[in-house]
Every structure is written in structure tokens, then in C-alpha cells.
Design a protein around this motif. Sequence first.
Motif, PDB file in Angstrom:
ATOM      1  N   ASP A   1      31.933  26.187  56.765  1.00 27.83           N
ATOM      2  CA  ASP A   1      33.127  26.040  56.422  1.00 27.83           C
ATOM      3  C   ASP A   1      33.338  26.287  55.008  1.00 27.83           C
TER       4      ASP A   1
ATOM      5  N   TRP B   1      36.256  23.770  64.928  1.00 28.75           N
ATOM      6  CA  TRP B   1      36.602  23.593  63.636  1.00 28.75           C
ATOM      7  C   TRP B   1      37.506  22.474  63.237  1.00 28.75           C
TER       8      TRP B   1
ATOM      9  N   LEU C   1      29.292  32.445  55.471  1.00 31.28           N
ATOM     10  CA  LEU C   1      29.054  31.931  56.893  1.00 31.28           C
ATOM     11  C   LEU C   1      28.070  32.587  57.705  1.00 31.28           C
TER      12      LEU C   1
ATOM     13  N   THR D   1      36.183  33.260  60.695  1.00 33.69           N
ATOM     14  CA  THR D   1      35.135  32.339  60.520  1.00 33.69           C
ATOM     15  C   THR D   1      34.594  32.379  62.128  1.00 33.69           C
TER      16      THR D   1
END
Length: 226
Positions: free
Chosen positions: A101, A185, A95, A195
Motif C-alpha cells: 500500500d 485492499w 508496488l 494498485t
Amino acid sequence: MRERQRRVLIVEDEPTIADSVAARLRAEGFAVHVARDGPGGVAAAASTRPDVVVLDVMLPGFDGLEVCRRIQAERPVPVLMLTARDDETDVLVGLAVGADDYLTKPFSIRELAARVHALLRRVDRVVEDPAPIVLGDLEINPAQRRVRRAGDEVHLTPTEFDLLVHLAQRPRAVQPRERLLAEIWGWGDGAGTRTVDSHVKALRRKLGADLIRTVHGIGYALEVGE
């Protein structure tokens, strides 16, 4: 006028996985190109200019992390990274170098296809107010998807840009991680807060550590000068 066929680049050295993913995405209307190693993936990204990249971490030549770095240095493109295990280091580093993703092997081909569609929807999302956002020395142009700070243009990945715009539309307001996951997301279960943390870390690295404030246990807020 006929809509342009969207292009997906798959960089995966395991033929069974690459072939099954390619077959599913072609069945859903994508033009698919497959590369089998790191150098081939970088070359294919330059020649085919894909709309989305599906990228394995473990590759011959050089790994997916280096592929991601080189691809994102050329042009911002959504990257879905595949990792062989739910290793936090692999995920966070992926990331940090520009992946948007990730999926952990073994994964559902249906889930992968859904994630590819979600990445494209995010990039295609129509901004309700395309007017530039100016907050202190931070300038965001949603229509052109460009960012400047103190007059210097800053290269962001598609997801980094969307996250920054979301925070900038509500300056100084605390945005919970779970809400960011759902709205940026499209994840509704609240899982995957790391994330969000990784993308915030990337924004701080590119735009300055003072830009985003952490509210421990809750989320983040954009802090800008007058």
C-alpha cells in the motif's frame, strides 16, 4: 494467554514525521522501532522481525525501493510505502518491488494508522476454506500461505498472495478492479486501480504471463490449464 504485541518498523529520515507516526502507533498498542536510513531499515527488519513496515521512499544510504526489495527477499511482510509526491513512477515501482500500500505526503496520521490496521487484518484474515487450491500446475496452500507452480515454490508478498487466492477461488471469472480494491485492499471509493494493475503485473512476473487474463476496461481473470 496474553496476545503478542504487534511490531511496526518505521523507516523515515524526517524526525518530525517519524516521531509523530511512532507516537500514534504506540498509543494504539504497537511496539514501534524507528530506523533513519536505508541500511538501518534493512538491519532493523532483520533484528526486530516486524509485523508491518512503514517505509519512506527517499532515504539516506539507499532508497526505500531497495529497502523494500531486501526486506521482502528475506521474508514476506506487509509494507506501507510513503512517497513525497503523487508520482506514478514512484508508486508503481514501489508496488512492483513488494509494497502492499502507499500514502502520499502530506498525509493524515489517522489515515496512516488505519492503513496499518487494515494491512494486519488482511494478513490475519481467516480463510473460510483452508483446503489447498489446485488449478493445473498451480498449487496454493491458504493455511500455510505458500504457492507453487510446476512444482517450484514462488515467493509472494502478503497482498500478492491474497489477490491470487481471490482470483483462484473463481477461476476464469472476470473480477472487476473496483471489486478487487474493495475486497483485497478495503478501498470502497474505486480509486487506486493502478494498485491492482501493479500487483497483477508482479504476479505475472513471478508466476508466468499466461496466468492472468486482462479484460480491458473491466478487470482480470485467472486462466489455468486443465
